[in-house]
Enzyme design. Structure first.
Site, PDB file in Angstrom:
ATOM      1  CB  ALA A  69       7.182  -0.439   0.834  1.00  0.00           C
TER       2      ALA A  69
ATOM      3  CB  ALA B 152      -0.887  -0.007   1.238  1.00  0.00           C
TER       4      ALA B 152
ATOM      5  CD  GLN C 176       1.952   6.678   4.382  1.00  0.00           C
ATOM      6  OE1 GLN C 176       2.769   6.345   5.237  1.00  0.00           O
ATOM      7  NE2 GLN C 176       2.121   7.751   3.619  1.00  0.00           N
ATOM      8  CB  SER C 177       3.815  -0.530   2.291  1.00  0.00           C
ATOM      9  OG  SER C 177       4.545  -1.688   2.656  1.00  0.00           O
ATOM     10  CG  ASN C 178       4.336   0.224   8.588  1.00  0.00           C
ATOM     11  OD1 ASN C 178       4.619   1.401   8.719  1.00  0.00           O
ATOM     12  ND2 ASN C 178       3.173  -0.279   8.989  1.00  0.00           N
TER      13      ASN C 178
END
Ligand SMILES: *Cc1c(COP(=O)(O)O)cnc(C)c1O
Length: 332
Positions: A95, A89, A91-93
């Site tokens: 990533a 997403a 706001q992927s943690n």
């Protein structure tokens, strides 16, 4: 016709000096802290609720993805990768932590994220950029399965990188596979040492690897997973991972709480906001509203329903994710 290299092909980074290459990504064991004021606010004895601080795990702002990325990085090294590709997403943690791991390992990172490029970079996106990752926007995706929609675009990126002479390694959605989930088998062993009489571990469920690893070691009855709405069927996802990890079980035996999803993954749910405020105001510990806040809401509900009984030692997994709070659309 010669095609230009895709824009996300940055020049290779320098490899770290040999002496640094074996440095662990996760500083273990992560601390286990008592939460006495939270316990008492819930009507429990002060030694009942504990926080497992995987948010303090190591680099890149910390979080649960690091234990899984340790496995992925070893696999990437084995195939001689020079660039990590992953999906998530906006706001992927996961990533963001992939970007941090790549930086430290001397690899490049390409993050294939859902949606269109926003006007401003907040939260995890700001950190992705600071860490030097290249973001590819996948646009709006059809259907409820974000991971499946993104993986088609990620496969294209991988193929384009190969064509331009690079050696990419595709880190799975959410960092989760049957091998990376072993990182949470190790975390569960830490917990067994730190709190031998633990009765419950409460954990947010996204791509499911964290819960699967905990259940693999602790069994299904001690682990309460709290659904975040990240995958369509978390019960089937976690049971499927466990089967591939050699611990097939009846999916119905998994304990899951679906009451804090609200309108979906990106929603700000009232029970979650209350739980985040409760933990902040009793312990001074900050949680995000997408993951750990949902786990905390599941813990509060479990105490109120009697599922978590007085005396039963209960661990809330603090899996990180705080940067997501600063990128949450409902909190801007
Ligand atoms: C990804 C994530 C989770 C969920 O972990 P999964 O292994 O994907 O289920 C929980 N908390 C935070 C902060 C996360 O970023």
């Amino acid at each position: 016709m010669a095609t230009a290299d895709p824009s996300y092909v940055d020049p290779p980074r320098d490899q770290p000096p040999q002496v640094e290459a074996g440095r662990p990504l996760v500083l273990t064991p992560t601390p286990l802290e008592p939460a006495p004021r939270l316990s008492q606010a819930l009507g429990l004895s002060p030694d009942q609720v504990w926080l497992k601080r995987d948010d303090l795990a190591g680099l890149g702002g910390g979080g649960n993805k690091l234990r899984k990325l340790e496995v992925s990085l070893a696999e990437a090294r084995k195939v001689g990768a020079d660039i990590l590709v992953t999906t998530g997403a906006a706001q992927s943690n996961h990533a963001r932590l992939t970007a941090a791991v790549a930086a430290r390992a001397g690899l490049n990172a390409v993050l294939v994220l859902a949606g269109d490029e926003p006007a401003d970079r907040r939260g995890n996106l700001l950190l992705d950029e600071l860490l030097g990752a290249h973001v590819v926007w996948a646009g709006e995706l059809e259907g409820s399965d974000l991971g499946a929609g993104l993986s088609a675009r990620a496969d294209e990126v991988v193929a384009e990188l190969r064509q331009s002479g690079r050696t990419p390694y595709l880190v799975p959605y959410g960092g989760t596979s049957p091998t990376t989930a072993e990182g949470y088998v190790a975390a569960a062993r830490e917990l067994e040492e730190q709190l031998p009489d633990l009765s419950h571990v409460v954990v947010a469920v996204g791509s499911g690897g964290t819960m699967a690893g905990l259940v693999r070691q602790l069994g299904p009855t001690k682990v309460l997973g709290v659904d975040t709405g990240a995958v369509a069927d978390p019960r089937a996802t976690v049971a499927g991972l466990l089967a591939e990890m050699g611990r097939g079980l009846e999916p119905a035996s998994l304990r899951l709480d679906h009451d804090h999803v609200g309108e979906g993954y990106g929603a700000l749910v009232p029970t979650v906001r209350e739980a985040v405020e409760l933990v902040a105001r009793t312990e001074g510990v900050l949680l995000d509203v997408t993951y750990v806040g949902r786990a905390a809401a599941g813990l509060v509900a479990g105490v109120r329903s009697g599922l978590i009984r007085p005396g039963a030692k209960t661990v809330l997994m603090h899996t990180g994710g705080l940067p997501g709070l600063f990128g949450h659309p409902a909190l801007g």
